[in-house]
Design a protein around this motif. Structure first.
Motif, short mmCIF file in Angstrom:
data_model
loop_
_atom_site.label_atom_id
_atom_site.label_comp_id
_atom_site.label_asym_id
_atom_site.label_seq_id
_atom_site.Cartn_x
_atom_site.Cartn_y
_atom_site.Cartn_z
N ALA A 271 0.82 -1.21 0.00
CA ALA A 271 0.00 0.00 0.00
C ALA A 271 0.85 1.27 0.00
CB ALA A 271 -0.94 0.00 1.20
N ARG B 191 -5.88 -6.82 -1.28
CA ARG B 191 -4.98 -5.73 -1.62
C ARG B 191 -5.30 -5.10 -2.97
NH1 ARG B 191 -2.10 -10.38 -2.75
NH2 ARG B 191 -1.15 -10.52 -4.82
N ARG B 194 -9.03 -0.60 -3.50
CA ARG B 194 -8.73 0.67 -2.85
C ARG B 194 -10.00 1.51 -2.88
NH1 ARG B 194 -4.37 -1.32 -2.09
NH2 ARG B 194 -2.30 -0.52 -2.56
N PRO B 207 -14.84 0.80 -2.18
CA PRO B 207 -13.62 0.08 -2.56
C PRO B 207 -13.76 -0.48 -3.98
CG PRO B 207 -14.55 -0.76 -0.50
CD PRO B 207 -15.57 0.12 -1.12
#
Lengths: 1029, 352
Positions: A271, B191, B194, B207
């Motif tokens: 990230a 992951r 976002r 997301p």
């Protein structure tokens, strides 16, 4: 307590250390990892270490692979089979679509089953559905565990499946002794490792700790109690069997925790914005994916308890080497009993012993290896440490040693103690069964995995290894603590809130080593093929109507219905048309069909009522139980008659009229609606590619009625009289008074007022609106809704006004500009756009609307002036009321920035002239480049100071000209030169290539009031922008 | 010896003894030691204060709400000479895809050399192809091949499944078919998501599955099927598969959320699989009896028109889908698909 313990110890004959215990030489030589004094010893040690490492690795590898991951290579065969299924299904459907027509000559696909009497039933190749299984024998350690095998054999009086492997191990133990503990057992290896890491006892204390002590007999009592319990059909070996214990601890606590930690670390690296950290994360993912990283993160109910127990057991090694193996392990005890006939053992040459006690220092099992005492053969793990470290050649492991002289007989348990432990096991069974959980007060949360045997037999078989929970792809299965009673500790239950039972998954049954969950097929689970109509049910779903969004809150939802995997769906919905906020809409209220429901819990999992779900599954109605049923006839077919399976009727003997469809069958033979077949000539049709213009009046009327109704109940914030914007609303006009206090909506919740239409306002810079509905007291039918939109700027207000206006509407002299259309009066003034909408379209209402609008206009006060930019457009040929403001994509030209436009009609041609709202040269350049990019055939040329972009050639032109920071254009059908001339009239700056002087409008014109009243003032309102507003 | 303690203690005699100090010995401090200690204390206090101030009220629920400009547009250039909507009809699904794309002017109109192409089929359910709950795997594979032939650097095939993803990708046949055709089949991980501003009317922040949005070209490959809540699901609703988070809440305003998603996401190309059509028990079916054959593939640059045409195959009208009207109002596309430049191609070839 200490005293009691001492007393307990004194009950047993003491094994005393030989005098050499305090030998200072031994203290010096103490090494925890023995090196071996002889070559043979060294080889043996390393063989053992390699074996231990290999089996620990194998165990962990199989455990990690106890999950389904798709595999590209291995599924090639599956694909070809699947292709066959697909092909056949196409074939079937094709034949089916010919129902009633001729089948003559065509071979009947194998999917058809003849029912006799000329009727055929479609079997739909259900048997060919692929089954997903694991490709490795993941439960091999459990299956080779003799204690598991023997205890389930005692409990169920049968030996299940692959448990026969255990007999091999048992046979080897009889001859060789407990080699399993020292060489194979993965928990033993872990204990071994943890004993080596910083033990608290060294030197003489360690020697003392490694003497054989009575606490080691504890494991025999545990074993006796457990076997007696098994005899009385409650299986508890899984609590302490080392393989079960380790499988459970690893898969419920250690691996999920490791997964969480590794993934969390890598995700944190990923990230970041640092390239090399991201790269490191990628390397990490590549390294750990598939071994540490599970396909999905598991979260296990009571996982921390299991983890804490595991950590506790590991920490005990610090005080007593391999404490678990010495004191607790029932498998060790079991193997110890069988090893007493072993032909392999330790021969001691007592005479040579110098009492250095190095063997004791390194002893794992406290089996008395030192000289002068008898060896406790049934305790020994055969680790060979003692032989390897013995400096004086005293100790020798060999076949057929002189057992009588050197080996102590079986452990002296004491008859009373052994009897007592048997009694404990004996008492546990009736006590736990007389408790309520199994039969009388079955806990509704105890939903067993699909294919589980009936609860009593389940408790005879389940060894609490947690393999099923590990393999479950949806994290649905969890270890119970006391939900399933005392006997069911760590047995699997399905917690749908965390995960649901995947419809066509049978993995839990395929890994279960003892048959507590039967190894069922997909067909049996979902009820197809030979099991048609009898799927395995885990329970039944119930609705909590008070929490259900459609049932109690009139909010559409039915996510549960969407996810319900059965066909037909077990969740169905009552449809209702309800009115909320005056807007009628369809509401579907879900219900459960108990005959179709399989209790998979998918509905509970996805229910958006996040904490306590509005739909939940309980164990009632599970097909494995005969007494916990909801319905009188559990095998009855569903009474759902939404559709019947279609039946093919053979030609000739057809019971249906020729050409007719079977009842409820899909109408496959009906032709699809004929699509528009033309590929029209683009050049010939000027309107081509334009979106059809919906009937404006219609849409507005619809919107108006919806909004006026919505205004009465919408959720917007109620506001009081002190609100500045609301003060613009009239208090009463023509007998109409506010029905309720006005409401306000900001950009964030505008959709609550106008579901789906908000972008049409926000794009103009909408800030806030107030709305109020007016009625006459005693007359609810007639109402007037006044909406005041604060559009942020005059240009925004004008923009929205112009979008709602149609040239055909009657202009009204209100505010800066206004119009009136059937049942609607709108105006804009300053930065406000105002609409008054009536429920009817008649003269009286329209007059009322006008007075409302006038009242608002009067409250706004000085209306402001029209946007000055429109003064720059020529006057001749203007179409009235066609001036527009575009916040972006001026004139619907893709890529163009926002701007202003007016339609013209001149010389029989329709044109749209446009001035883009660009403030800088680079902005203008970019806009032009975007347009050029959007049209493949755009041409860009330079003509003096101007950059000219044209699309479409002579007859169908879009032409834009940029002069420094100014950008203007024309759209329409006219020659290139004319188009250029038109555009050049729009610039403020003088350009290099001048157009004919007579056509050129002056840069600034005098105020001239047009007939249509939509002209512009040149001076503007003194705004920063040259274009006003 | 720094100048502070010059002369204070003679001969460098250690005054402070910490380790090995004899009990009862008098401890003295000198100025140097005092200064070092105070300096350390000050630095610690100052540092922690500075850190506290720096992170005070940091990101306190302030989020970028985003405006309508947050659009992920991969739209191709419109060429007036080429069709906007192509409908291919015939027996062989693979040939249909190729024919439909060719009807729009060929794949090279959409994919250029060196592009990273993301293909988003519907892989929502653990169902086999014949159950028609997912996009036809042969079609996805063919699309992958076409993109690679057109010079795409990398073709990614992915979706956010509703059932267990491993199982969905396998049973749908798409994992094997697409991988064999040369695609990178990606299974979603946490992951890959976002939070992004969608700039929707209702969907503000959500997301988003970046694997699908961060490519040069995005091809939407939905399958046309029945859906109980919103009548039908096809191209626009397929963007649900772009979202993580609690997307089941979107059902509460399904039409607006679909319109918002389609406003956010404008694909290069939409290929609608209407070969096998799930006409009831949608959107996951479960039985072959819920499937009928329509044997069509629709390729279009207008995702709204794809749905508008697709719903006619289920025997319903575009007007029954409110999200189509919303999309029309927002000029995402048109629900009056007849108004587009349309090409209908009959593909004669029988399946091999």
């Amino acid at each position: 307590m200490k005293k009691l313990w001492a007393r307990f110890l004194s009950m047993w004959p003491a094994w005393r250390a030989r005098p050499g215990v305090d030998c200072p030489e031994a203290r010096k030589k103490i090494k925890l990892a023995p090196r071996g004094t002889s070559k043979k010893g060294r080889v043996l040690l390393w063989c053992r270490r390699i074996s231990q490492a290999a089996f620990l690795f194998l165990f962990m590898f199989l455990l990690v692979r106890t999950e389904y991951r798709g595999n590209f290579a291995d599924r090639a065969q599956e694909t070809s089979r699947m292709t066959a299924v697909v092909g056949a299904a196409i074939e079937v459907s094709r034949v089916f679509s010919l129902a009633g027509a001729s089948l003559a000559g065509a071979p009947l696909p194998a999917a058809f089953v003849a029912l006799g009497d000329g009727q055929y039933k479609l079997d739909y190749l259900d048997a060919l559905l692929p089954e997903i299984r694991l490709d490795l024998p993941t439960s091999i350690f459990l299956e080779a565990d003799p204690l598991v095998a023997v205890s389930t054999m005692i409990a169920t009086r049968s030996l299940y499946g692959s448990l026969a492997w255990a007999l091999v191990l048992l046979g080897l133990t009889i001859f060789l002794g407990r080699f399993f503990c020292g060489w194979i057992c993965p928990l033993g290896t872990l204990n071994h490792i943890f004993s080596y890491i910083r033990p608290s006892r060294v030197g003489a204390r360690r020697i003392q700790a490694n003497l054989t002590k009575p606490y080691q007999w504890l494991k025999y009592y545990i074993l006796i109690a457990m076997l007696v319990m098994a005899l009385f059909t409650t299986l508890q070996v899984g609590l302490l069997d080392p393989i079960c214990f380790l499988t459970r601890s690893m898969s419920m606590a250690v691996l999920p925790a490791a997964n969480y930690a590794v993934r969390g670390t890598l995700d944190a690296l990923d990230a970041t914005d640092v390239a090399w950290l991201k790269e490191a994360a990628n390397v990490g993912y590549a390294m750990f994916d598939g071994n540490v990283l599970a396909a999905r993160q598991g979260f296990f109910h009571w996982g921390w308890v299991i983890g804490a127990i595991f950590i506790g057991i590991m920490l005990l090694n610090r005080y007593i080497t391999r404490f678990w193996c010495r004191a607790l392990c029932p498998l060790g005890a079991f193997l110890g009993i069988f090893s007493r006939f072993s032909i392999f053992g330790l021969r001691k040459d007592h005479a040579k012993c110098t009492d250095c006690n190095l063997c004791l220092v390194n002893c794992q099992a406290a089996d008395s290896p030192q000289g002068g005492v008898k060896w406790q053969g049934s305790e020994c793990h055969l680790c060979f440490n003692c032989e390897a470290v013995c400096p004086d050649d005293v100790l020798h492991f060999e076949f057929f040693p002189n057992l009588k002289r050197s080996v102590a007989p079986a452990p002296d348990l004491g008859k009373r103690a052994a009897l007592f432990s048997g009694f404990v096991g004996l008492a546990t069974y009736p006590m736990s069964r007389a408790s309520d959980m199994v039969s009388q007060n079955y806990d509704h949360r105890v939903i067993r995995p699909p294919g589980s045997v009936e609860e009593k037999e389940f408790l005879e078989r389940c060894i609490k290894c947690c393999e099923c929970m590990k393999v479950c792809p949806n994290n649905a299965l969890h270890p119970a603590l006391f939900e399933a009673g005392l006997e069911g500790v760590w047995s699997p239950i399905l917690i749908s809130r965390i995960g649901y039972c995947e419809h066509e998954c049978v993995l839990c049954g395929s890994v279960c080593p003892t048959g507590a969950i039967r190894n069922i097929s997909v067909l049996e689970k979902v009820g197809r093929g030979e099991y048609a109509g009898k799927p395995i049910k885990l329970g039944t779903a119930f609705y909590d109507l008070g929490r259900c969004l459609p049932w109690s809150m009139d909010t559409p939802c039915i996510v549960c219905e969407e996810i319900c995997p059965t066909s037909p769906k077990a969740i169905w919905a009552i449809e209702e048309w309800i009115t909320k906020g005056g807007v009628p809409y369809r509401l579907q209220k879900p219900k459960v069909d108990p005959q179709l429901c399989i209790g998979c819990g998918a509905c509970e999992k996805v229910c958006p009522v996040k904490d306590k779900p509005a739909v939940y599954v309980t164990a009632i109605g599970e097909s494995r139980s005969d007494d916990r049923q909801l319905l009188l006839d559990k095998n009855a077919a569903s009474n759902d008659r939404r559709w019947e399976g279609p039946q093919l009727v053979a030609p000739g003997k057809s019971k249906l009229p020729e050409g007719a469809q079977p009842a409820n069958a899909p109408n496959l033979s009906a032709p699809p609606p004929a699509p528009n077949a033309r590929l029209p000539n683009v050049a010939a049709d000027p309107k081509f590619g334009q979106a059809p213009r919906p009937d404006r009046a219609q849409i507005q009327a619809a919107n108006a009625s919806e909004r006026s109704a919505a205004a009465s109940e919408a959720k917007g914030a109620r506001i009081d009289a002190t609100d500045k914007q609301a003060s613009l609303l009239p208090t009463a006009v023509g007998g109409f008074v506010p029905r309720e206090p006005p409401r306000a909506f900001a950009g964030k919740n505008l959709w609550e007022y106008m579901n789906g239409s908000a972008p049409g306002f926000t794009k103009y810079g909408f800030r806030r609106m107030v709305v109020c509905e007016y009625t006459r007291p005693g007359n609810d039918k007639q109402s007037i809704t006044v909406e005041i939109f604060d559009m942020g700027s005059p240009r925004g207000a004008f923009g929205r006004f112009a979008e709602e206006r149609d040239p055909s509407y009657a202009p009204v002299a209100l505010g800066v500009d206004g119009f009136s259309s059937g049942g609607l009066v709108a105006l804009w003034a300053q930065r406000f756009f105002v609409k008054a909408t009536g429920t009817e379209d008649n003269a009286e209402m329209n007059a009322l609307l006008l007075s409302f609008a006038r009242a608002v206009a009067a409250k706004i006060g000085v209306a402001g002036k029209p946007l000055p930019v429109f003064a720059r457009f020529p006057h001749e040929g203007r179409k009235p009321r066609t001036d527009r403001y575009w916040p972006r994509e001026l004139g619907d030209v893709p890529g163009m920035s926002g701007g202003f436009s007016i339609d013209f009609k001149t010389g029989g041609r329709d044109l749209t002239l446009m001035i883009a709202d660009t403030s800088s040269e680079s902005g203008a350049k970019k806009a032009l480049a975007r347009v050029a990019n959007a049209y493949p055939r755009a041409k860009v040329e330079t003509d003096g100071a101007d950059e000219v972009l044209s699309v479409g050639g002579e007859e169908d032109a879009i032409l834009f000209v940029r002069r420094k920071g100014e950008l203007a254009g024309v759209k329409g059908r006219l020659p290139h030169a004319d188009a250029l001339a038109w555009v050049r009239r729009l610039f403020l700056r003088k350009g290099g290539a001048e157009s004919p002087a007579k056509k050129r409008a002056p840069a600034r014109v005098k105020v001239r009031r047009d007939d249509d009243g939509d002209d512009a003032s040149p001076s503007g309102g003194g705004d920063a922008s040259p274009y006003g507003g | 010896m720094s100048f502070f303690d010059a002369g204070s203690s003679g001969g460098g005699r250690p005054i402070i003894m910490v380790r090995g100090m004899v009990r009862g010995e008098r401890v003295e401090s000198n100025r140097r030691d005092f200064l070092i200690r105070s300096g350390k204390a000050l630095a610690l206090a100052g540092g922690s204060t500075a850190l506290g101030l720096a992170i005070h009220n940091r990101d306190l629920g302030v989020r970028d709400t985003g405006q309508n400009e947050r659009v992920r547009s991969f739209l191709p250039k419109d060429d007036p000479a080429l069709a906007q909507l192509a409908i291919a009809k015939g027996e062989d699904p693979v040939a249909l895809v190729r024919a439909a794309v060719d009807g729009l002017g060929g794949i090279r109109r959409f994919v250029s050399r060196g592009d990273v192409v993301a293909i988003k089929p519907n892989i929502g359910w653990a169902r086999v192809p014949a159950q028609a709950a997912n996009t036809n795997p042969d079609m996805v594979a063919e699309m992958v091949r076409m993109c690679l032939d057109a010079g795409a650097k990398r073709v990614i095939v992915s979706d956010v499944s509703l059932n267990d993803p491993q199982r969905c990708f396998d049973l749908s046949g798409i994992r094997v078919a697409a991988a064999n055709a040369g695609a990178h089949v990606v299974l979603p991980q946490d992951r890959h998501f976002r939070e992004r501003a969608l700039g929707g009317e209702m969907l503000k922040n959500w997301p988003v599955y970046l694997t699908l949005t961060e490519a040069d070209k995005v091809i939407n490959m939905p399958v046309m099927k029945h859906h109980n809540l919103c009548a039908a699901t096809g191209a626009m609703k397929n963007w649900y598969g772009l979202l993580g988070g609690t997307r089941n809440q979107l059902h509460q305003n399904i039409h607006l959320s679909i319109a918002d998603l389609a406003t956010f996401m404008r694909p290069t190309l939409t290929i609608l699989d209407a070969y096998r059509v799930l006409f009831r028990n949608g959107p996951q079916g479960g039985s072959f009896r819920d499937v009928m054959l329509k044997k069509q593939v629709i390729a279009t640059i207008d995702q709204v028109a794809a749905d508008a045409y697709g719903i006619t195959l289920l025997g319903r009208k575009p007007e029954e889908l409110p999200y189509l009207a919303m999309a029309e109002e927002r000029k995402i596309g048109t629900m009056h698909w007849q108004k587009l430049r349309t090409k209908i191609i009959e593909v004669g070839a029988k399946p091999a």
